[in-house]
Scaffold this active site. Structure first.
Site, mmCIF file in Angstrom:
data_model
loop_
_atom_site.group_PDB
_atom_site.id
_atom_site.type_symbol
_atom_site.label_atom_id
_atom_site.label_comp_id
_atom_site.label_asym_id
_atom_site.label_seq_id
_atom_site.Cartn_x
_atom_site.Cartn_y
_atom_site.Cartn_z
ATOM 1 N N ARG A 48 -3.449 -10.029 12.697
ATOM 2 C CA ARG A 48 -2.480 -11.109 12.831
ATOM 3 C C ARG A 48 -3.164 -12.464 12.674
ATOM 4 O O ARG A 48 -4.356 -12.609 12.902
ATOM 5 C CB ARG A 48 -1.733 -11.014 14.156
ATOM 6 N N LYS B 12 5.995 -15.671 20.719
ATOM 7 C CA LYS B 12 7.328 -16.233 20.934
ATOM 8 C C LYS B 12 7.600 -16.456 22.415
ATOM 9 O O LYS B 12 8.309 -17.381 22.787
ATOM 10 C CB LYS B 12 8.383 -15.303 20.329
ATOM 11 N N GLU C 56 11.996 -9.328 15.467
ATOM 12 C CA GLU C 56 12.920 -9.154 16.572
ATOM 13 C C GLU C 56 13.554 -10.524 16.820
ATOM 14 O O GLU C 56 12.837 -11.514 17.005
ATOM 15 C CB GLU C 56 12.172 -8.692 17.828
HETATM 16 P P1 ATP Z 1 5.080 -12.569 18.834
HETATM 17 O O1 ATP Z 1 3.987 -11.717 19.406
HETATM 18 O O2 ATP Z 1 4.618 -13.851 18.254
HETATM 19 O O3 ATP Z 1 6.224 -12.728 19.735
HETATM 20 P P2 ATP Z 1 6.082 -10.344 17.509
HETATM 21 O O4 ATP Z 1 5.072 -9.481 16.892
HETATM 22 O O5 ATP Z 1 6.683 -9.912 18.783
HETATM 23 O O6 ATP Z 1 5.538 -11.809 17.576
HETATM 24 P P3 ATP Z 1 8.147 -9.703 15.715
HETATM 25 O O7 ATP Z 1 9.448 -10.359 15.591
HETATM 26 O O8 ATP Z 1 8.084 -8.336 16.272
HETATM 27 O O9 ATP Z 1 7.243 -10.677 16.530
HETATM 28 O O10 ATP Z 1 7.352 -9.765 14.348
HETATM 29 C C1 ATP Z 1 7.898 -9.492 13.103
HETATM 30 C C2 ATP Z 1 6.790 -9.176 12.154
HETATM 31 O O11 ATP Z 1 5.886 -10.269 12.061
HETATM 32 C C3 ATP Z 1 5.989 -7.985 12.624
HETATM 33 O O12 ATP Z 1 5.793 -7.128 11.528
HETATM 34 C C4 ATP Z 1 4.706 -8.567 13.115
HETATM 35 O O13 ATP Z 1 3.661 -7.670 12.921
HETATM 36 C C5 ATP Z 1 4.567 -9.819 12.258
HETATM 37 N N1 ATP Z 1 3.815 -10.845 12.968
HETATM 38 C C6 ATP Z 1 4.071 -11.360 14.185
HETATM 39 N N2 ATP Z 1 3.129 -12.243 14.562
HETATM 40 C C7 ATP Z 1 2.247 -12.312 13.539
HETATM 41 C C8 ATP Z 1 1.036 -13.045 13.308
HETATM 42 N N3 ATP Z 1 0.558 -13.906 14.204
HETATM 43 N N4 ATP Z 1 0.395 -12.848 12.132
HETATM 44 C C9 ATP Z 1 0.879 -12.010 11.225
HETATM 45 N N5 ATP Z 1 2.002 -11.289 11.368
HETATM 46 C C10 ATP Z 1 2.682 -11.422 12.511
HETATM 47 MG MG MG Z 2 7.171 -7.680 18.504
#
Ligand code: ATP
Ligand code: MG
Length: 565
Positions: free
Chosen positions: A265, A275, A37
């Site tokens: 994760r 983020k 995102e």
């Molecule tokens: P955050 O929680 O850090 O804001 P998010 O999951 O909201 O991250 P997205 O932009 O939705 O961020 O993530 C894009 C992809 O990266 C998703 O498929 C998510 O599962 C993966 N992802 C995000 N954080 C991690 C992590 N710490 N380890 C592994 N994969 C991750």
């Molecule tokens: Mg997300």
């Protein structure tokens, strides 16, 4: 990508893919995606997901899409999109022509919402978001049905059309799936599919005032793109029944039906990863920006001096698992040292200079010695190194009263100056406060190159620079962002900001680096002999005003852990 990436060890995701291929599911194709995102910069956790998705596509000779999951315009912007594109490319991955945006599917998603309404599987609900939340119940208590649930198809179609047309205020209505308000899985309790929100979208402008929620967009986007394996993090496991429920309603026979697979994760010690938190650090000015070298973002790691290879190696080593755990940042640092050990030029830099005068070396004379650029690789060659009467050494390499195991310089003692000569300290000069400000030495001309012909040994070898030739430099030393390994854990209940490390950045202004670093290209990496790996700061370093970031010290705590294991 080199060949080693095609023979990587197995894991549970590969087992699933292998099984699907054996069953000729999706004609044996593998199509994955990385779906960020665009509401912030990517971090090292995303790098794990990127390496996994692009890595699997490469290994199975499939493809991996880069898709912006841009369904929440208020928090998203073009700067983030551009940073994501830059970072994934920098990590070394290529999506070819497969760059997509969930917002490109808005019309199709809308049509599928109409389809659900027509099937009697979605309805317009007149409750506010707060009322919806308040009537969801708890895992053990069923939720309360919305009055809208009883609406007929025609009325729902009419109301939903008017939602799109902008007839109702923000948040006054929503479209919800009609599933089961008593489901033990809270995600299945008539989840909201569309909300009314007058927000300008960075790609679709003001074309829409209703936006699909993540769950209604994600699986369908996978379906549109023919994704075979939709890999996501564990928190989406409870969303999987909903993911499948939507596909059940829309999937057509003969088309690829994506399968959601969850993995743990990545969490790293002494930092935060979400983020939202990283944005707070940027907005409160605790760091200088998303690319502050202390940030766990990909742009921060890049600016710090990390290489894409070391991050890919790290992602490979941590592997994928089904259980959450915290990875030691020492492993990431270890991967970088391994990558740079044979590649980075080794140079001499003095961070805290102490003046040394070689009394028996003529004033005004420069002798050109020779230094090896990297002892691990002869092909990296040699460079001339100027030796003069006045030098600088590290303050830490001299002690007036040396403790028992101190093998560096002190009065009467002899040490080797790397690539130069043996020197012996004959005297010291102090300022009025008693601080040693100058060390007087003699050198032994018979030890040129740092080796004595008479077999005389010295215990210490120290680095140095010629005072006349050395260049001034600013050096930035970084430490962990937080003082505790789990700043967000419940045992650290005071709130994560309490644990910010106020000493995470130390700036040294009076450093001296050897002449060969003149004009060091921004971003270029070096090993400063005996100190660590450094890179010329990509933003602030200029040929006439050198600024170096310490990427990582030479002390490798991970190597020790590995040896013991
Ligand atoms: P955050 O929680 O850090 O804001 P998010 O999951 O909201 O991250 P997205 O932009 O939705 O961020 O993530 C894009 C992809 O990266 C998703 O498929 C998510 O599962 C993966 N992802 C995000 N954080 C991690 C992590 N710490 N380890 C592994 N994969 C991750
Ligand atoms: Mg997300």
């Amino acid at each position: 990508m080199d060949n080693s990436e095609t023979s990587r060890p197995s894991n549970f995701i590969k087992d699933i893919i292998d099984e699907d291929i054996r069953n000729n599911k999706n004609n044996g194709q593998v199509v994955t995606r990385f779906p960020p995102e665009p509401n912030g910069y990517l971090h090292i956790g995303h790098a794990k997901s990127i390496c996994l998705n692009f890595g699997l596509a490469a290994e199975y000779k499939g493809r991996c899409h880069l898709r912006m999951d841009d369904t929440n315009p208020e928090k998203e912007n073009v700067e983030y999109i551009e940073s994501i594109i830059r970072d994934v490319k920098w990590l070394g991955f290529d999506w070819g022509e497969h760059l997509y945006y969930a917002s490109n599917y808005f019309e199709q998603l809308y049509q599928w919402a109409l389809l659900l309404i027509k099937k009697g599987l979605a309805y317009v609900c007149d409750m506010t978001p707060e009322e919806v939340a308040a009537t969801r119940g708890t895992p053990t208590v069923p939720g309360k049905e919305s009055p809208g649930r009883k609406r007929g198809v025609e009325e729902n179609l009419d109301l939903f059309g008017r939602m799109r047309a902008g007839e109702f205020p923000d948040g006054s209505r929503s479209l919800r799936a009609r599933i089961d308000m008593a489901s033990p899985n809270m995600q299945m309790r008539d989840p909201v599919l569309y909300r009314i929100k007058r927000a300008e979208h960075h790609r679709t402008g003001n074309a829409w005032c209703i936006y699909p929620i993540y769950d209604f967009a994600h699986g369908q986007s996978d379906y549109i793109e023919g994704i075979t394996h939709s890999i996501c993090t564990l928190e989406f496991e409870v969303h999987r029944p909903l993911y499948d429920w939507f596909l059940d309603q829309i999937a057509e026979p003969g088309r690829v039906r994506p399968r959601q697979i969850e993995f743990a994760r990545l969490s790293l010690g002494y930092t935060v990863m979400s983020k939202r938190r990283l944005l707070e650090l940027v907005e409160t000015g605790f760091v200088t920006g998303w690319d502050d070298p202390r940030m766990p973002t990909i742009s921060g790691l890049r600016r710090r001096g990390y290489t894409p290879e070391s991050i890919r190696d790290f992602a490979e080593r941590i592997g994928v698992a089904k259980a959450d755990n915290i990875v030691d940042a020492a492993l990431l640092e270890h991967c970088l040292r391994e990558h740079l050990n044979r590649r980075a030029h080794r140079v001499m830099a003095v961070l805290n200079p102490l003046k040394v005068v070689i009394e028996n070396f003529p004033d005004g004379k420069t002798e050109e010695l020779e230094a090896v650029n990297n002892p691990e690789d002869e092909a990296m060659g040699k460079r001339p190194l100027p030796f003069t009467r006045t030098l600088y050494i590290e303050q830490d390499d001299f002690r007036e009263d040396p403790p028992s195991k101190f093998y560096r310089l002190s009065t009467g003692r002899e040490v080797r100056l790397k690539f130069a000569y043996y020197i012996r300290c004959t005297d010291i000069v102090k300022d009025s406060s008693g601080t040693v400000i100058e060390v007087r030495c003699t050198y032994d001309p018979e030890t040129r190159g740092g080796w004595s012909k008479d077999g005389r040994k010295v215990k210490g070898t120290i680095h140095w620079v010629s005072a006349e030739h050395a260049l001034p430099a600013e050096v930035r030393l970084y430490d962990h962002l937080f003082t505790v390994s789990e700043p967000e854990s419940s045992k650290n209940s005071a709130g994560y900001k309490t644990y910010l490390n106020r000493d995470s950045l130390k700036v040294l202004h009076g450093c001296r680096v050897e002449r060969s670093l003149a004009g060091a290209a921004p971003g270029s990496r070096y090993q400063f002999e005996r100190i660590g790996y450094f890179c010329a700061d990509a933003e602030d370093s200029r040929p006439d005003r050198l600024v170096f970031n310490r990427t990582v010290s030479l002390k490798d705590s991970w190597a020790k852990i590995e040896k013991k294991a």
